[in-house]
Design a protein around this motif. Structure first.
Motif, PDB file in Angstrom:
ATOM      1  N   GLU A 178      55.674  20.543  58.583  1.00 46.57           N
ATOM      2  CA  GLU A 178      55.967  21.334  57.396  1.00 46.57           C
ATOM      3  C   GLU A 178      57.433  21.300  56.975  1.00 46.57           C
ATOM      4  O   GLU A 178      57.737  21.207  55.784  1.00 46.57           O
ATOM      5  N   MET A 179      58.364  21.372  57.915  1.00 40.04           N
ATOM      6  CA  MET A 179      59.787  21.397  57.554  1.00 40.04           C
ATOM      7  C   MET A 179      60.199  20.096  56.860  1.00 40.04           C
ATOM      8  O   MET A 179      60.920  20.123  55.865  1.00 40.04           O
ATOM      9  N   ALA A 180      59.736  18.968  57.361  1.00 39.68           N
ATOM     10  CA  ALA A 180      60.056  17.688  56.724  1.00 39.68           C
ATOM     11  C   ALA A 180      59.384  17.589  55.364  1.00 39.68           C
ATOM     12  O   ALA A 180      59.984  17.108  54.398  1.00 39.68           O
ATOM     13  N   LEU A 181      58.144  18.065  55.280  1.00 35.57           N
ATOM     14  CA  LEU A 181      57.411  18.056  54.020  1.00 35.57           C
ATOM     15  C   LEU A 181      58.129  18.907  52.975  1.00 35.57           C
ATOM     16  O   LEU A 181      58.362  18.458  51.847  1.00 35.57           O
ATOM     17  N   ILE A 182      58.499  20.124  53.347  1.00 34.74           N
ATOM     18  CA  ILE A 182      59.199  21.025  52.431  1.00 34.74           C
ATOM     19  C   ILE A 182      60.534  20.423  52.001  1.00 34.74           C
ATOM     20  O   ILE A 182      60.891  20.435  50.819  1.00 34.74           O
ATOM     21  N   THR A 183      61.254  19.868  52.952  1.00 35.04           N
ATOM     22  CA  THR A 183      62.560  19.274  52.647  1.00 35.04           C
ATOM     23  C   THR A 183      62.419  18.109  51.664  1.00 35.04           C
ATOM     24  O   THR A 183      63.141  18.042  50.663  1.00 35.04           O
ATOM     25  N   ALA A 184      61.486  17.202  51.931  1.00 32.08           N
ATOM     26  CA  ALA A 184      61.288  16.045  51.046  1.00 32.08           C
ATOM     27  C   ALA A 184      60.852  16.496  49.653  1.00 32.08           C
ATOM     28  O   ALA A 184      61.336  15.982  48.644  1.00 32.08           O
ATOM     29  N   TYR A 185      59.969  17.480  49.617  1.00 32.03           N
ATOM     30  CA  TYR A 185      59.485  17.987  48.329  1.00 32.03           C
ATOM     31  C   TYR A 185      60.611  18.659  47.552  1.00 32.03           C
ATOM     32  O   TYR A 185      60.796  18.405  46.365  1.00 32.03           O
ATOM     33  N   LYS A 186      61.366  19.508  48.216  1.00 34.26           N
ATOM     34  CA  LYS A 186      62.476  20.216  47.548  1.00 34.26           C
ATOM     35  C   LYS A 186      63.532  19.229  47.058  1.00 34.26           C
ATOM     36  O   LYS A 186      64.060  19.384  45.964  1.00 34.26           O
ATOM     37  N   LEU A 187      63.844  18.223  47.854  1.00 30.32           N
ATOM     38  CA  LEU A 187      64.813  17.210  47.414  1.00 30.32           C
ATOM     39  C   LEU A 187      64.286  16.445  46.200  1.00 30.32           C
ATOM     40  O   LEU A 187      65.044  16.130  45.283  1.00 30.32           O
ATOM     41  N   GLY A 188      63.000  16.176  46.193  1.00 30.43           N
ATOM     42  CA  GLY A 188      62.402  15.460  45.072  1.00 30.43           C
ATOM     43  C   GLY A 188      62.386  16.255  43.784  1.00 30.43           C
ATOM     44  O   GLY A 188      62.563  15.704  42.698  1.00 30.43           O
ATOM     45  N   THR A 189      62.163  17.560  43.889  1.00 29.11           N
ATOM     46  CA  THR A 189      62.124  18.397  42.688  1.00 29.11           C
ATOM     47  C   THR A 189      63.514  18.810  42.240  1.00 29.11           C
ATOM     48  O   THR A 189      63.718  19.164  41.087  1.00 29.11           O
ATOM     49  N   GLY A 190      64.466  18.783  43.173  1.00 28.68           N
ATOM     50  CA  GLY A 190      65.817  19.246  42.850  1.00 28.68           C
ATOM     51  C   GLY A 190      65.933  20.757  42.856  1.00 28.68           C
ATOM     52  O   GLY A 190      66.982  21.307  42.541  1.00 28.68           O
ATOM     53  N   LYS A 191      64.874  21.447  43.240  1.00 25.88           N
ATOM     54  CA  LYS A 191      64.862  22.916  43.269  1.00 25.88           C
ATOM     55  C   LYS A 191      64.952  23.374  44.722  1.00 25.88           C
ATOM     56  O   LYS A 191      63.995  23.887  45.295  1.00 25.88           O
ATOM     57  N   LEU A 192      66.118  23.180  45.293  1.00 22.53           N
ATOM     58  CA  LEU A 192      66.302  23.418  46.721  1.00 22.53           C
ATOM     59  C   LEU A 192      66.188  24.884  47.125  1.00 22.53           C
ATOM     60  O   LEU A 192      65.801  25.191  48.246  1.00 22.53           O
ATOM     61  N   MET A 193      66.524  25.790  46.243  1.00 17.90           N
ATOM     62  CA  MET A 193      66.566  27.195  46.629  1.00 17.90           C
ATOM     63  C   MET A 193      65.332  27.996  46.204  1.00 17.90           C
ATOM     64  O   MET A 193      65.221  29.164  46.553  1.00 17.90           O
ATOM     65  N   ASN A 194      64.384  27.383  45.488  1.00 19.61           N
ATOM     66  CA  ASN A 194      63.163  28.099  45.103  1.00 19.61           C
ATOM     67  C   ASN A 194      62.364  28.493  46.337  1.00 19.61           C
ATOM     68  O   ASN A 194      62.202  27.704  47.264  1.00 19.61           O
ATOM     69  N   ASP A 195      61.886  29.694  46.366  1.00 17.40           N
ATOM     70  CA  ASP A 195      61.003  30.224  47.416  1.00 17.40           C
ATOM     71  C   ASP A 195      61.660  30.349  48.783  1.00 17.40           C
ATOM     72  O   ASP A 195      60.975  30.534  49.784  1.00 17.40           O
ATOM     73  N   THR A 196      62.972  30.258  48.871  1.00 20.18           N
ATOM     74  CA  THR A 196      63.620  30.332  50.183  1.00 20.18           C
ATOM     75  C   THR A 196      63.493  31.707  50.812  1.00 20.18           C
ATOM     76  O   THR A 196      63.558  31.823  52.028  1.00 20.18           O
ATOM     77  N   GLU A 197      63.252  32.729  50.002  1.00 22.79           N
ATOM     78  CA  GLU A 197      63.112  34.082  50.548  1.00 22.79           C
ATOM     79  C   GLU A 197      61.845  34.218  51.395  1.00 22.79           C
ATOM     80  O   GLU A 197      61.746  35.101  52.240  1.00 22.79           O
ATOM     81  N   LYS A 198      60.902  33.307  51.231  1.00 26.69           N
ATOM     82  CA  LYS A 198      59.651  33.350  51.993  1.00 26.69           C
ATOM     83  C   LYS A 198      59.792  32.705  53.375  1.00 26.69           C
ATOM     84  O   LYS A 198      58.972  32.936  54.255  1.00 26.69           O
ATOM     85  N   PHE A 199      60.801  31.901  53.543  1.00 27.86           N
ATOM     86  CA  PHE A 199      60.972  31.133  54.774  1.00 27.86           C
ATOM     87  C   PHE A 199      61.024  32.008  56.034  1.00 27.86           C
ATOM     88  O   PHE A 199      60.298  31.722  57.000  1.00 27.86           O
ATOM     89  N   PRO A 200      61.870  33.060  56.098  1.00 22.76           N
ATOM     90  CA  PRO A 200      61.927  33.857  57.332  1.00 22.76           C
ATOM     91  C   PRO A 200      60.578  34.468  57.721  1.00 22.76           C
ATOM     92  O   PRO A 200      60.212  34.474  58.907  1.00 22.76           O
ATOM     93  N   THR A 201      59.824  34.956  56.752  1.00 20.59           N
ATOM     94  CA  THR A 201      58.523  35.556  57.042  1.00 20.59           C
ATOM     95  C   THR A 201      57.552  34.507  57.564  1.00 20.59           C
ATOM     96  O   THR A 201      56.827  34.756  58.535  1.00 20.59           O
ATOM     97  N   MET A 202      57.535  33.328  56.945  1.00 21.81           N
ATOM     98  CA  MET A 202      56.645  32.265  57.394  1.00 21.81           C
ATOM     99  C   MET A 202      57.016  31.784  58.792  1.00 21.81           C
ATOM    100  O   MET A 202      56.144  31.511  59.614  1.00 21.81           O
ATOM    101  N   LEU A 203      58.294  31.718  59.061  1.00 26.06           N
ATOM    102  CA  LEU A 203      58.770  31.320  60.383  1.00 26.06           C
ATOM    103  C   LEU A 203      58.364  32.362  61.425  1.00 26.06           C
ATOM    104  O   LEU A 203      57.853  32.025  62.501  1.00 26.06           O
ATOM    105  N   LYS A 204      58.565  33.624  61.110  1.00 24.07           N
ATOM    106  CA  LYS A 204      58.233  34.734  62.014  1.00 24.07           C
ATOM    107  C   LYS A 204      56.738  34.779  62.333  1.00 24.07           C
ATOM    108  O   LYS A 204      56.342  35.046  63.458  1.00 24.07           O
TER     109      LYS A 204
END
Length: 188
Positions: A130-156
């Motif tokens: 998932e981390m590589a998938l998210i990173t590749a997708y975010k780099l491709g869209t150029g929207k690196l900071m979208n949805d980052t607030e969800k990351f800690p909850t998903m990680l937890k």
């Protein structure tokens, strides 16, 4: 209501799909079970049962422009639910293949980017990471900071792992990708 423009290429499209997917579309009962179980059916303008009906009635290359082709997640729920044993997921795969071969217009949005990122992570790690998938997708869209607030909850909650799983047979998966590229290059 379904409106179909009969074209001279309609029969050719149906025949090509049947050959590629190794299915007989004439046995479709139009029970719509393929659509009722489809996880993306309600999001798409065209549902799987409509694709099946349009093919059966001889629709042409306009089917290759259908949004469901690129939204389909190949979960095979449609295939499992079909009382006639039609491999509906293979029909979608065949239509995607034909859309690419025939130069149909590309799907709007980021679906192709997501598919490419997903497949690349599977090829590299032997399964999705998932981390590589998210990173590749975010780099491709150029929207690196979208949805980052969800990351800690998903990680937890354990929905995302920082380290890729070492399970799976990476060599076998890489061999499959290599063989696919070879077959694609040979025109198979």
């Amino acid at each position: 209501m379904i409106t179909i423009k009969r074209t001279k290429t309609g029969g050719a499209l149906k025949g090509a799909v049947e050959r590629i997917a190794d299915v007989d579309l004439s046995v479709c009962l139009q029970c719509r079970k393929c659509s009722s179980g489809c996880p993306v059916g309600k999001l798409a303008k065209t549902r799987p049962s409509e694709i099946m009906r349009r093919l059966h009635l001889g629709a042409g290359n306009e089917l290759l422009e259908s949004d469901i082709l690129w939204m389909c997640v190949s979960c095979e729920t449609c295939t499992t639910r079909c009382p006639m044993g039609i491999d509906v997921a293979a029909v979608m795969d065949a239509l995607r293949k034909l859309a690419i071969e025939r130069g149909a217009s590309k799907q709007e949005g980021n679906v192709p980017l997501f598919n490419k990122a997903f497949l690349k992570t599977v090829e590299i790690f032997g399964r999705t990471y998932e981390m590589a998938l998210i990173t590749a997708y975010k780099l491709g869209t150029g929207k690196l900071m979208n949805d980052t607030e969800k990351f800690p909850t998903m990680l937890k909650k354990g929905k995302i792992s920082l380290i890729p799983s070492l399970g799976g047979d990476r060599k076998t998966v890489r061999r499959i990708f290599k063989k696919t590229r070879e077959n694609k290059g040979a025109g198979k």
